[in-house]
Structure formats: structure tokens, C-alpha cells
Design an enzyme around this catalytic site. Structure first.
Site, PDB file in Angstrom:
ATOM      1  N   ASP B 175     -16.642 -47.981 -18.716  1.00  0.00           N
ATOM      2  CA  ASP B 175     -15.486 -48.809 -19.394  1.00  0.00           C
ATOM      3  C   ASP B 175     -14.532 -47.486 -19.765  1.00  0.00           C
ATOM      4  OD1 ASP B 175     -16.195 -51.165 -18.571  1.00  0.00           O
ATOM      5  OD2 ASP B 175     -16.467 -51.697 -20.656  1.00  0.00           O
ATOM      6  N   TYR B 176     -15.215 -46.189 -20.057  1.00  0.00           N
ATOM      7  CA  TYR B 176     -14.490 -45.355 -20.595  1.00  0.00           C
ATOM      8  C   TYR B 176     -13.789 -44.484 -19.306  1.00  0.00           C
ATOM      9  CZ  TYR B 176     -18.052 -45.915 -23.999  1.00  0.00           C
ATOM     10  OH  TYR B 176     -19.183 -46.839 -24.702  1.00  0.00           O
TER      11      TYR B 176
END
Lengths: 414, 405
Positions: B175-176
Site C-alpha cells: 500500500d506504500y
């Protein structure tokens, strides 16, 4: 047609910045990698093909220079800098990752190049940024993971914090740099003007903390590392769980959104005989708050963790994955690179791409396009360039004749 | 006069939720895009329930994660299951350049908002779907978080100690990673549309994007047949290379020698002048062989120092070193302060709160965090009136039909 095919990029970056240019190259731009004569130092970074080092055998180099053309130029010499300026005069993007101030000292800083090409988007990727008290700190991947926040959160709590074994910090920065370059380009279409972009890997990796980097300003407790999970306000929350044949990542959490998944999961393992009905029927929505307030003792949570682990250990990684697909459980197997590349998921999507390396007499499988575009699919047009492979071709485009090129080569400029 | 932000003319209708998707449009919001973010009035965005919380107090708007991923956007509440929401969505699609969504595959089709349907509303729309594993394949239905995509993509197995179970990178790692790929895909597709008039559909698997952060290890397998695994903090090129104890409880400093000169400087700093020019440590190859011995030596030295003191002393000597920083230390870090990494925004219900600043510094048109994240439905009136030009009667009528929850 590809998305960025009208645009030319000069890529002067060292091993810190190579991915940025490759992202633009994958999106279709004509990216020219500029290396010193003899080849870039990044070619000395392993792993190497068949474990034999050599400038044309670095898998690291291959990883992050696909779809680029390559030239050699000695920027320590005036003639080399002159050629670079001619190339920069007709480039749309310029990428560099050297120590702040070094490009300016060579007469190749943004201010200098913008004089002849005011539309240039000039991207600088560094560890800590172009200025500030730490701008000249010595850096590596590990140093940045320490400085930016992910490191303290990662690893076993009885050992030092640990990094991802494959360096990540500058890749985050390269991603941010590519986005910023395209945003500046979008603006340039309106204004006709370029600008300088300053990306700092320290700030980019802070974004890899799930916003826990904000804990202090928000007056919230620090998170602490625990193997395969997180420790928060005294509560140890595992995110890695055992399977019969390895480990899985499993989100076993609470609250209005996640408690619903946990309830569904507890109903299933109860039906399978792994827990009693009273345990099954706990309030999984409010469970986190019950633990934080002490209404539910931590020893009870420990008991529940044990019976959840007993269930996950009773099945293989693939059996658990199947359950996740069928029942929407939040779990996936922890896989090796081999399992990833051989997975039916990636194969069914034709993910990996074969790239020819004629010099090695073989093709190598690469991770495929980072997204699937319906109208302008990403294409792998060429492997990473050999040292000086496109000197003639690229320099001819700025009017350097064969005779001049031979002279430049004799003088060691290219 | 302030310059217009780079993406001031870009309009995005954003159905994305939780982390990876909203983090991507947050980047574009900082660069000036107008983003109308649809949120369900009934099904809470998971990110709103996650730590860390403003003043350590959970609440619908208090998640620092949610607020960090959604600053600068306009929020509208729409019950997509309500048939009358369709006219609002279609009008927003006509307004937008880009539509983004991050549900598991099928959800958009079920509502009639898949690409084939939306291109009938606006022929040149750019639509992007992002989910863990992509829109097709046996695992397309897997929904969840970036820790799951990271685990199944090899990141977990490559993080931790060789003699222990995998530790995994912290949290929802992909998600980063994925948001950068999302944002650049949209900007490239937008440039293509500007030149050709052609919109398109983008299918992003967060796992497939993130694998580009493991390419050298992947090629080591596909070219050499080697299956790399986690190696703690060791490095194939450098030694010493590690995280060493500093004075205090759970205090650490990272130290690396990338050159022989750095090693000599470190030896001097450690008051081991006898080792400075010792041929047994003179080259990286020699030091790699004696890695464990060096680790013990460096740890003995750092143990007596404050982490920040070790950092300052070693950096002054030219050695790569940094204290291992937690949030308090990063918040106090003079470099992060210099770059304005922590930005105070005025939140509608929380008052002043903090988010992270923009991802890059642009010299002529600097990015800005223009507002805090929206509460659910905070901008309904603004969006309906000013963006869609609805009159009061129509808004009342839609509200009576329950479209906004």
C-alpha cells in the site's frame, strides 16, 4: 503508440535513481542513460549472471535500465559537458542523483541548463534533499530506512530492527520522482516552462510507515516492532501466522470494519472445532477497545491467539489461500520468489515478460508491466543498454559526425 | 502571485478507499487535482478505524492514516446501492477526466459503473481499477490489505533474520509502493489523451506493481535459479553494515562503511587506530569475510553512546550513520523540519491536526496540502451545487430518496 513516446529523457542518475528513468521508459519515453566511459559504477552491483561479475552481467543494472538507450560521456572534461548540454537543450526531462551541488559545480545544474532550455523538467533524487542540515550526510539504503521511520517498526523485538533484504529506500524516492516529473510536465504543457524537482528518499520512506510517522504530532503512542506484527499500547498484534508448511500473512483485527472479517473467521474455525461458542461469540467489533481498556485481559487474547494459530497450522498455505478466496478471509501465503514467479495468478495474467539478451545467448524473464493499459500497453522494447551501445546513434541525432565521434573516442570523451 | 498548481485543470472522480488507492490520489491532490471522493454513508472506510488516532482518541474523523491519505480532497457521501445515485455518478463522470476505484473486481460492474458502462457516459474517460492481485486470474477475488499482497509477492520472506520466521516489512507494505505506480499511470494516460483524444482502462495489480521493487532478486531467480531469502541487516557489498545498540532501552544506530576511506574513518572514531590500516580490514572483500567480528566491534563502540551522538560523530567523520528514528525523533528531525514534512491542516471536526507534506519539492509550482481530509459527506452541497450545478429542489429530492445516506 505509447503514452510518453514524444518525450526525451536524459538519465544521469547513479544506482540511486535508475528506476525513475525506467518508469518513464516503460511508459514510452525515449530515455538516454548517460554513463562515464567504461560504464557506470552501478554495473558493479550484483547479483551477476551466473555469479560472474562484469559490466555486462549485472542483474541490478538490467533490473533498472530496461527500455533505455545508453551513451558514454566523460563529464569531467569540457568536451563531454558540451555534448551533454547539447543533448539537454533538446531534452524534456533530466534526471540526476548526485550529491547536492555536484551538478552545479560541473556547470550542469538546473539554473545552467534552464538558460538554454527553459522548458526542461530537471529531477534531482537524493538521500536527504538538496539542502538542509543533513543534505550532505553519507547515505545508504539502511541509513535511510533508519532516518525515515520504517526500520524501527520492523523486525523481532529481541533483536535490532531489520530492513527488507532487497534495498528499497531509493525505489520509493524514484517512484515519487517519476510522479512529480509527470505533474511538472502536465503544467509545462500549459505554461511552456520547466522547473527543478527535489526528491528526498528520507521523506519518501516515511510514507512507508502506514502513517505511524505521524504518531508523535498526533499525540498518539509510538508503535513498537514485534516479529511479523506490531506492538501498540502494550498489545502485541501478530500479522504473520503459522501454516502447516510455512507462514501466512493474516489480518486478525477488530473494529467496525475489520471485526466483521474476524467474526466470520471465528464462526468458521468454531464450526471446524477449533474454538468454543463463547469464544466465537465475543464482540469482535469492540474487541480492540476491550483489550485497551483492560475489560478483556491480555491473557484471554493470548489464549485466542493460540487457538487461531492451532487452526492456521492445521492447513497448508495453499489450503488457507483457497479459504481466503472462497470465504473472504484476510490471509495470503508468505511465498518465496520462486513461488511468486511460478504462481498461477501471475501466469494467468501473462505477467512476466521474456527479454532477449543476445550477447548472453539467452532470454531472461522479467517482472512484467506495472499496470495493464487497454489502449497503450507497456512494452518491453529493449534490454538494458551495453556500455556505449548507442553512442553513434544518439550523438548523430545532435549532429555529431562519424569523424567527430572518432576523435571524441580517441580523446576518451565518449 | 502564486502559481497555479500543476494539476489545477485535472478532475478526478475517486471511488477508492482504505489505503493504497487514496494514497495515490492524495499525491495528485497535492499537485492541484480536484478530487471528488465518494464515500459510503453506511459502510465505514476501514482506514477511518485504524491507528494512529488524533489525540489518541478513536473517532470517525480521527484516524491519522485516513486523514493522511485523503487531505486535499472533496468528500461526498453516496449510497451506490440506491438506484438514484446513478444520475449523480453519471454527472460526475461527465465532469471528470479520470475515474478511479479500488474495490475488489465485480463491485463496479454490479453497480453498473464498470469501464464499458462509463465510457458510454463519457467516451474519452480514463478509468483505473486497482486491487491486490488485478482484475483477472484465480486470485482476482482476494480482497484485503497490502500486507497480504506483500506476503504473496515475496516481501515477507525477504525481511527478517535467516534463523527466524519471516518478520515481514512493517504493515501493509504494497500500500506504500503501489500508489506511485497508480499516480504515474494516470498522468501518463492523461498526456496520451491530451494528444490523441483517446481514453482507456487501466488494470493495476498492486502485487504486480510492487514486484518492481524486488526485480534484482527476481532476476537472480529467473537468470541464475537462486531463491534469495532474508539476510537480516547484512549486505552483499558492504561491511560493517548493520544496526547497532546505543545507550538506553531499545535504542539503535545504523552504521555502514561504503568505502575503504569510511572504514578508516570509522576505525579512527572507534579509537582503533591500530586497525585503520590493517590489511585484514583494508578492502570491502576482506571486511565482508570478517563481518561478524566487525559487528561485535562496532556494537561495543556504539553501546557507550547516545544514538544521536553516534550519528553526529560518525557523519562528521564521513561515515554513513543514522539513529534509528521513531515518530518523535522524525518529528524533531532538523532535516524533516527543514523540508516541512509535517504539515498542520485545519480539520472540520478535529481542529488543527497534522498530515505528511507533499512527496516532492517543485521549484516553480510547489505542491500544497490545501485542506484536511473530509468528513463523510462534508462537501455534498458544494459538489452538487458548484460542480454539478444542481438546484436546491433537485438536491432535496435526491436527499429525500436517500441517495446521500
Amino acid at each position: 503508440m505509447s503514452m510518453l513516446s514524444p518525450y526525451r529523457v536524459l538519465d544521469l542518475s547513479d544506482e540511486r535513481g535508475l528506476l525513475c528513468g525506467q518508469l518513464l521508459a516503460d511508459l514510452g519515453a525515449d530515455v538516454i542513460k548517460v554513463e562515464p566511459p567504461g560504464g557506470a559504477p552501478a554495473r558493479a552491483i550484483g547479483p551477476f549472471l551466473n555469479d560472474t561479475p562484469g559490466p555486462e552481467r549485472s542483474l541490478y543494472w538490467w533490473s533498472y535500465n530496461r527500455n533505455k538507450r545508453g551513451i558514454t560521456l566523460d563529464l569531467e572534461r569540457p568536451a563531454g559537458r558540451e555534448l551533454l548540454k547539447r543533448l539537454a537543450a533538446r531534452a524534456d526531462f533530466f534526471i540526476e542523483s548526485s550529491t547536492p551541488g555536484r551538478m552545479a559545480a560541473l556547470g550542469l545544474g538546473y539554473a545552467e541548463l534552464a538558460k538554454t532550455n527553459p522548458a526542461l523538467v530537471y529531477v534531482s533524487i537524493t538521500a536527504f534533499g538538496q539542502d538542509g542540515p543533513k543534505a550532505h550526510y553519507a547515505d545508504t539504503d539502511l541509513i535511510l530506512m533508519a532516518a525515515g521511520g520504517p526500520l524501527v517498526l520492523t523486525g523481532d523485538d529481541d533483536r535490532p530492527p531489520v530492513r527488507v533484504s532487497v534495498p528499497q529506500a531509493f525505489l520509493h524516492a524514484c517512484g515519487d520522482a517519476a510522479v512529480a516529473a509527470l505533474a511538472a510536465h502536465h503544467e509545462r504543457v500549459r505554461s511552456g516552462s520547466g522547473q527543478h524537482i527535489d526528491v528526498a528518499a528520507q521523506a519518501s520512506v516515511a510514507m512507508a510507515t502506514q502513517s505511524y510517522v505521524l504518531a508523535a504530532p498526533l499525540k498518539s503512542p509510538e508503535a513498537r516492532r514485534v516479529s511479523g506484527g506490531v506492538k501498540f499500547a502494550g498489545l502485541e498484534i501478530p500479522l504473520v501466522w503459522p501454516a502447516k508448511d510455512g507462514y501466512i500473512a493474516f489480518t486478525f483485527l477488530f473494529g467496525t470494519a475489520l471485526g466483521v472479517f474476524t467474526r466470520k473467521f471465528m464462526e468458521y474455525i468454531c464450526a471446524q472445532g477449533f474454538c468454543d461458542e463463547a469464544t466465537r461469540d465475543k464482540n469482535w467489533i469492540a474487541y480492540g477497545e476491550m483489550l485497551f481498556s483492560g475489560k478483556e485481559p491480555l491473557s484471554e487474547f493470548d489464549r485466542i491467539k493460540k487457538l487461531v494459530a492451532a487452526f492456521t497450522s492445521s492447513l497448508t498455505k495453499l489450503e488457507l489461500l483457497q479459504l481466503a478466496v472462497e470465504r473472504g478471509f484476510l490471509m495470503t501465503p508468505i511465498t518465496t520468489i520462486e513461488e511468486v514467479i511460478r504462481s498461477s495468478q501471475l501466469q494467468s495474467r501473462d505477467y512476466c515478460q521474456s527479454v532477449e539478451h543476445p550477447e548472453c545467448g539467452r532470454a531472461i524473464l522479467y517482472p512484467g508491466p506495472f499496470a495493464k493499459f487497454s489502449a497503450t500497453p507497456i512494452q518491453y522494447r529493449r534490454r538494458a543498454p551495453l556500455v556505449g551501445e548507442h553512442n553513434r546513434e544518439v550523438l548523430a541525432e545532435i549532429g555529431v559526425t562519424n569523424a567527430e565521434l572518432e576523435r571524441l573516442a580517441r580523446e576518451g570523451v565518449v | 502571485m502564486a502559481q497555479e498548481l500543476p494539476l489545477a485543470d485535472v478532475k478526478i472522480l475517486d471511488f477508492m478507499w482504505v489505503m493504497a488507492g487514496p494514497a495515490a490520489t492524495r499525491i495528485l491532490a497535492d499537485y492541484g487535482a480536484t478530487i471528488v471522493r465518494i464515500e459510503s454513508p453506511t459502510r465505514v472506510d476501514t482506514a477511518r478505524t485504524l491507528q494512529p488516532f488524533h489525540d489518541n482518541t478513536p473517532g470517525p474523523d480521527a484516524s491519522g492514516l485516513f486523514d493522511n491519505c485523503n487531505a486535499g480532497k472533496l468528500g461526498i457521501s453516496l449510497d451506490l446501492g440506491n438506484p438514484r445515485s446513478r444520475e449523480v455518478v453519471h454527472d460526475l463522470v461527465r465532469w471528470a477526466d479520470i475515474v478511479t476505484e479500488s474495490f475488489s473486481p465485480k463491485a463496479m460492474r454490479a453497480w453498473g459503473f464498470d469501464y464499458e458502462s462509463l465510457r458510454k457516459v463519457k467516451a474519452d474517460i480514463i478509468m483505473l481499477s486497482t486491487c491486490l492481485m488485478g482484475q483477472s486470474g484465480p486470485l482476482a477475488r482476494i480482497a484485503g490489505f497490502g500486507n497480504m499482497a506483500a506476503a504473496i509477492s515475496g516481501f515477507h520472506n525477504l525481511t527478517g533474520w535467516p534463523d527466524r520466521k519471516p518478520a515481514g516489512p512493517f504493515g501493509a507494505y504494497t500500500d506504500y509502493v503501489a500508489p506511485r505506480f497508480t499516480a504515474m499511470s494516470l498522468l501518463a494516460a492523461l498526456d496520451h489523451r491530451r494528444r490523441t483524444g483517446q481514453g482507456q482502462y487501466i488494470d493495476q495489480s498492486q502485487a504486480e506493481s510492487s514486484l518492481h521493487f524486488l526485480t534484482p532478486a527476481i532476476l537472480d531467480y529467473t537468470a541464475n535459479g537462486r531463491i534469495e531469502s532474508r539476510v537480516g541487516n547484512t549486505d552483499s557489498r558492504f561491511a560493517p553494515h548493520g544496526v547497532y545498540p546505543a545507550r538506553g532501552d531499545d535504542r539503535w544506530v545504523a552504521v555502514v562503511c561504503t568505502t575503504d576511506a569510511q572504514w578508516r574513518a570509522l576505525a579512527s572514531a572507534m579509537k582503533r587506530d591500530n586497525l585503520r590500516d590493517d590489511p585484514r580490514y583494508a578492502t570491502a572483500a576482506e571486511r565482508l569475510v570478517r563481518r561478524d567480528e566487525l559487528d561485535t566491534m562496532v556494537a561495543e563502540f556504539t553501546r557507550t553512546l547516545e544514538a544521536g551522538e553516534a550519528e553526529t560523530m560518525l557523519q562528521a567523520a564521513g561515515v554513513a550513520a543514522h539513529q534509528v528514528q521513531n515518530s518523535s525523533e522524525i518529528f524533531a528531525d532538523p532535516q524533516m523540519h527543514h523540508r516541512g514534512h509535517f504539515v498542520q491542516v485545519d480539520h472540520a471536526t478535529l481542529g488543527p491536526t497534522y498530515v505528511e507534506g507533499p512527496r516532492a519539492k517543485l521549484s516553480r509550482t510547489p505542491a500544497q496540502v490545501r485542506s484536511a481530509a473530509p468528513s463523510v459527506g462534508q462537501h455534498n452541497q458544494l459538489v452538487l451545487e458548484q460542480i454539478l450545478g444542481y438546484d436546491e429542489n433537485r438536491i432535496t429530492d435526491l436527499a429525500a430518496a436517500g441517495v446521500f445516506g
